[in-house]
Every structure is written in structure tokens, then in C-alpha cells.
Motif scaffolding. Sequence first.
Motif, mmCIF file in Angstrom:
data_model
loop_
_atom_site.group_PDB
_atom_site.id
_atom_site.type_symbol
_atom_site.label_atom_id
_atom_site.label_comp_id
_atom_site.label_asym_id
_atom_site.label_seq_id
_atom_site.Cartn_x
_atom_site.Cartn_y
_atom_site.Cartn_z
ATOM 1 N N ASN A 259 -4.190 12.401 3.054
ATOM 2 C CA ASN A 259 -4.111 10.662 3.264
ATOM 3 C C ASN A 259 -2.851 10.515 3.300
ATOM 4 O OD1 ASN A 259 -3.774 8.027 2.716
ATOM 5 N ND2 ASN A 259 -5.904 7.873 2.073
ATOM 6 N N PHE A 260 -2.429 10.296 4.610
ATOM 7 C CA PHE A 260 -0.979 10.004 4.772
ATOM 8 C C PHE A 260 -0.385 8.911 4.247
ATOM 9 C CE2 PHE A 260 2.749 8.477 7.721
ATOM 10 C CZ PHE A 260 3.505 9.572 7.321
ATOM 11 N N THR A 261 -1.009 7.735 4.064
ATOM 12 C CA THR A 261 -0.589 6.441 3.161
ATOM 13 C C THR A 261 -0.258 6.994 2.021
ATOM 14 O OG1 THR A 261 -1.781 4.979 4.781
ATOM 15 C CG2 THR A 261 -1.111 4.154 2.722
ATOM 16 N N ASN A 262 -1.102 7.648 1.271
ATOM 17 C CA ASN A 262 -0.985 8.074 -0.065
ATOM 18 C C ASN A 262 0.268 9.179 -0.090
ATOM 19 O OD1 ASN A 262 -3.073 6.784 -1.170
ATOM 20 N ND2 ASN A 262 -4.437 8.465 -1.333
ATOM 21 N N GLU B 186 0.756 -1.437 0.030
ATOM 22 C CA GLU B 186 -0.123 0.027 0.114
ATOM 23 C C GLU B 186 0.787 1.307 0.092
ATOM 24 O OE1 GLU B 186 1.019 -0.796 4.205
ATOM 25 O OE2 GLU B 186 0.360 -2.015 2.504
ATOM 26 N N ILE B 187 2.150 1.193 0.275
ATOM 27 C CA ILE B 187 2.910 2.383 0.520
ATOM 28 C C ILE B 187 3.988 2.266 -0.620
ATOM 29 C CG2 ILE B 187 2.387 3.069 2.650
ATOM 30 C CD1 ILE B 187 5.012 1.922 3.909
ATOM 31 N N LEU C 85 -4.008 7.134 -7.926
ATOM 32 C CA LEU C 85 -3.066 8.144 -8.297
ATOM 33 C C LEU C 85 -3.597 9.431 -8.239
ATOM 34 C CD1 LEU C 85 -0.098 8.073 -8.509
ATOM 35 C CD2 LEU C 85 -0.224 7.687 -10.768
ATOM 36 N N ASN C 86 -4.633 9.563 -9.074
ATOM 37 C CA ASN C 86 -5.556 10.689 -9.485
ATOM 38 C C ASN C 86 -6.007 11.639 -8.332
ATOM 39 O OD1 ASN C 86 -5.280 11.025 -12.279
ATOM 40 N ND2 ASN C 86 -6.793 9.412 -12.487
ATOM 41 N N LYS C 87 -6.249 10.677 -7.337
ATOM 42 C CA LYS C 87 -6.695 11.291 -5.960
ATOM 43 C C LYS C 87 -5.800 11.883 -5.197
ATOM 44 C CE LYS C 87 -11.313 8.797 -5.418
ATOM 45 N NZ LYS C 87 -11.974 7.673 -4.400
ATOM 46 N N ALA C 88 -4.434 11.232 -5.507
ATOM 47 C CA ALA C 88 -3.185 11.471 -4.530
ATOM 48 C C ALA C 88 -2.544 12.816 -4.923
ATOM 49 C CB ALA C 88 -2.437 10.353 -4.123
ATOM 50 N N LEU C 89 -2.476 12.800 -6.268
ATOM 51 C CA LEU C 89 -1.578 13.906 -6.748
ATOM 52 C C LEU C 89 -1.829 15.105 -6.776
ATOM 53 C CD1 LEU C 89 -0.656 12.124 -10.357
ATOM 54 C CD2 LEU C 89 1.126 12.652 -8.599
ATOM 55 N N PRO C 90 -3.106 15.521 -6.568
ATOM 56 C CA PRO C 90 -3.428 17.141 -6.340
ATOM 57 C C PRO C 90 -3.080 17.585 -4.949
ATOM 58 C CG PRO C 90 -5.301 15.915 -7.486
ATOM 59 C CD PRO C 90 -4.340 14.714 -7.008
ATOM 60 N N ILE C 91 -2.751 16.571 -4.044
ATOM 61 C CA ILE C 91 -2.720 17.017 -2.718
ATOM 62 C C ILE C 91 -1.378 17.580 -2.503
ATOM 63 C CG2 ILE C 91 -3.211 16.497 -0.359
ATOM 64 C CD1 ILE C 91 -5.571 16.054 -2.160
ATOM 65 N N SER C 92 -0.293 16.973 -3.098
ATOM 66 C CA SER C 92 1.085 17.458 -2.555
ATOM 67 C C SER C 92 2.042 17.380 -3.429
ATOM 68 C CB SER C 92 1.447 16.721 -1.340
ATOM 69 O OG SER C 92 1.402 15.259 -1.861
#
Length: 600
Positions: free
Chosen positions: A120-123, A74-75, A84-91
Motif C-alpha cells: 500500500n503505497f500511501t501507507n 492520510e500520509i 499501523l499493524n497492517k502497514a508495519l509488517p510490509i517494510s
Amino acid sequence: MRLISIDPEQLYQKDPNIKREDVKTLQEWLRKQPHLPKIEESQAIIFLHSCCYSIQATKRTIDCYFTRRTRHPEIFRYPSADRLNKALPISLQQYLPRKTPEGYRVLLKRLMDVKVEYFNFTNEIMLINLIIALSIHKHGISEGLVSVFDFQGVALGHLARVNLSVLKCALDHLQEGLPVRVKGIHVINAVPFMDKILALVKPFLQRELYEMIHIHSSFDSLYKYIPKECLPSDYGGELPSCQVFWEELKKDLFDNAQFFQWHDSQAVDELKRMEKSTVLDSTLGVDGTFKKLEIDFGDLLGYKMHLTCIEAEKLYLRDPKIKPEDVKILQEWLKKQPHLPNLEESQVIIFLHSCYYSIQATKKTIDCYFTRRTLRRELFNLPTEDTIRKAFSVGFKKILPRKTPQGYVVMISGLVDHRPDRYIFNNEVLLLNLLYSLHIFQQGFSDGLVGIIDFQGGTLGHLARVNLSTQKFMIDHLQEGIPIRLKSIHMVNTPSFMDKIMAILKPLMSSKLFEMIQVHSTLDTLYKYVPKECLPEDYGGELPSRQMMQEETLKEVFDNLDFFRWHDSQVVDESKRIGQPNITQSTFGVEGTFKKLAID
């Protein structure tokens, strides 16, 4: 076309201290480690360089690197496009193009969207691992790595969403498994609660690494370590803005999907390991537990975390048929049952609702539920992290987020890994019990539950590994002890030997439960009971994929360790029971044996 690792000859030329004979020694050692994947020559060189040419240290680092990557997909593993599309806009996490005068590469990490609810820290850990792996294989060795962490926009709410298990794994990996030479960690735009963040990470860091952390009150002090020409314009530097590097990051991760898939295939096979691994011990604490971690995260943030049950008032409002006076009668009865644990009011309400408001039936169900949990703790209690991850790597379990039009909750179960030798029936049961207990006591009751069992990939080899004693125990528990209103069980992608499965189940079930089973030859008939909008896309539904949900469920389990520990403490003390229990015979057959079940 996948990105192949950098040419080994370039690495030999870049650092004359790398001896070909040392690389050959490592390659010979690797051939004698059947659990490790095939490693390219350039990879062996990169690991050797990171360990300052020590062969023994390199062996340890290689094992740590690939073992952790395999144990914690998961990491480390390349995610679904949706995740990936959800994670990328965050940081943003990206290597900057210019090295420092010392030849160090610079890795920058910062938030691009500061809203806490999206964090989402795991992301975050997953993204930084992806970009490091890509850079190492694409660019090869460097004199060292310096990281810049920009805390602009970080709030206490972000800190509260840190998964301690993931944090520990990531920091262990940085110190023991990552083939880089860490030279410095620089924090800019530090927040007022920086002391809490340092208190959080300090127990996980070796002294040498902890002393590399530099907290800067201004960019001027940062420039002493990383000159302006190496930094983005956002920090007074000469490089393009962070926005430009952010766009490059998104392109890099999507353009190199084939590289990541190849790297993910470099997995450890623990069944072939000749000696016991020490990597998992250092990852999980002592004997696969989290005993080394003694942090009260709630106290750290200034409040107490107590993950127990949904508020009782919410349940009264949800169902006006639940009478407070009936709940009080049950609470008074519980006080006279010294063998039973203390129950919260909301738990009593949940049991009463599941029994259609019958006080006598509720008493029986409460006793059955906690007695069985105590009798067979291996099927209910929180296991080691290793066991959880093994179970999730084999089986898919999820309580889906949308209810049916009738208000029923949908729980789905299936296989992820189809190999029978990986299938452990007790682990599958354990996962179901963990997820359901978390859901029912934190989310409360619903009008009913429908179960979906996906037999895709199931073979007679799996059937042979079913523990009949456990199967009977859990079916008894389902019928007598679990506080739910079961409405139906749906079986999809059924195998040719479905008749054998039904022959096993029928003697164990009441006729009422057996008649709830619906065997579907196509998904179209399933939709009559569970509409598409309630199902994952794998079943022609509108919800995210099983893989995406599996990652969410794994995170949910690790985010709620405190709840599981609390629930595990609710045990029965048989020495205090007044009268003889009747549950043991109905559970195990006659006098605790399996004599009632006569199945070949």
C-alpha cells in the motif's frame, strides 16, 4: 508522557552558526501568522538550520511543512492501531544509529514482505513521514541526510500500485517542507525496470535533487558514500541486521504515540490565513488541479490502463433474467438519441437491472441520469484535489464491504468534523455521487441498496446550511435517475429536531420512498436490517473503524481518477436532443425555478 522536542540549548551548542536573534525573529513572525500552530523554540531552530540559516527560506519551509501535514492527513497523521499493524509488517524505514564521517544521518528503506497484494503505497509514505518526524524532534539537527533505498523484491506490480498524487505530494514535501539537508539518495539491488522508476519520479524532482540519486551495481560502490560501520549486516556492514532495526521501528512508533498525537495537533487553520497560500498550488499543480502531471502511467509500465466498467459477461452471469436481446434493443434506441453519450454494454445492463428489466423505464432512467449529471456538473464531476480532501475531512462516506443476508449493499454517511462552519452540503452530495458511480459501474449491480445516515454531531447549524434546491434535485435524481434498487434508508443517532428534518424531506419524496425511512432510537433496532457483521466497529459491528475505512475510501478515489474523468466525459448535448426534455421542470419546479417547493 509525550516526547518533547530536544532541548533548544543543546541545539545552540551543537551549531554555533545558529543565532538566537534569528530564532527570535522567526518567533515574532510566527506570532503574526494566525493560521500556523504554536511552534516550540527547538522546532524553529531545526527549521532554521535545515535552511542554512536563511530566515526567509525558513518561513517558507515552516508554512509548507505544516500546511501539507494538515492538508494530507492520510500520509502524515498518526494512524489507527489497525492501520499501523497492517502497514508495519510490509517494510522497514529506520534511521541507522551511526552517522557517516561527514556527520550525515542514514535512513534505510526496504521491503520486508515482497508480496504485491499487501503493498500500500500511501501507507509506505505515511510510515516514512512518521519516522522522520520522530527522529527530527528527538535527535535534532545533523549535517545532512542520506537515504538508502533497497529495491530487493520490488516488482512491476509494486510500481503499478504507486499513487501518483501521493508520490507528487511526498516529493514536493521533501524538496520544500522537510526540515532536513538532503545530501544523497542511494539505490541498491536495482531492478531491471529502474529506468521506468526514474521516469516516474523525474518530473517531480528539481534538477539538484535528481542529480543526488546514485544507483549502485554493488555494495562496494555504496561504501564510498556510506562506510560499512554505518550499515546493517545484511549489506556487509557492522551494525545489527535489518530484522533488529525492524523490531525497533515497531517499538518506536507505538511507544511514541503521544508524541505523534501532539505533533498532529500542530495543524494549520486555513480560515485564519491572511494571504492566499502558495503551498497548495505547488502541491496540486496549476489552480488546484493535476495539470503539471502529464504521465500516462499505463504506457510507462507497458500496458494501457482503461478504468471504465465491469465486464458485461460477468453481469449476464450474475443475473440470468437479463436478456441480451433487451440490451440490444436499448443499444439500438441509444443510437437514435444523438443527445446522449456513448454507453458501454455493461452500463446498459446495470440500468436495465435497476428498472426490473423494463425497457421503457430503463430509457427514462438513462436519460434522467445523464441529463442531471450534465445539468449540475458541480454535484457529479471530479472536483479539484483540494475540494475532495476538504469534503473527506468533514464527512464520512463509505460503501461497506459486506452485503446483508438479502444481498443488499450498505452505504453509510455521517460527519467527521461536527463544526457547522465546515459543512458544505454540496460537497457532501458530491462525495456520495462519486463513490456510488465508482461502485456501481466497476462492481456492478446488487439485489438492492440500504442507506445509513448517522446524525451524530448534527446540529440546527448544519440543517441551516442544507441547500434545498440541491436537496430536491438529488431526491428527484434518487427516485428517477440513479441505477439502483433502493430498499431502505436508516437514520441513527438522530437529533431532537428530527421532526424538522422529516418535514423538509416529506414534500420532496414520493410516498413510497418516504415510507422506506426507518428512524432508530438504538442500534439494536438497526441490527434487524443490517447485522453487526456488516457494520463498522463504531456501531458495535465487526468491520474496521470508520477512520480506517475513510482512509481507504480517500485512497480509492485518488486511485480511480481516470475512471471519474472518463465518466465525466459522458455528457448530454442538448443541442442534439430530438424533442423537448421534460426533466428540467420535474427537477427544478416550474420553468427551472423552485416554485413547487413551498417550505419555510
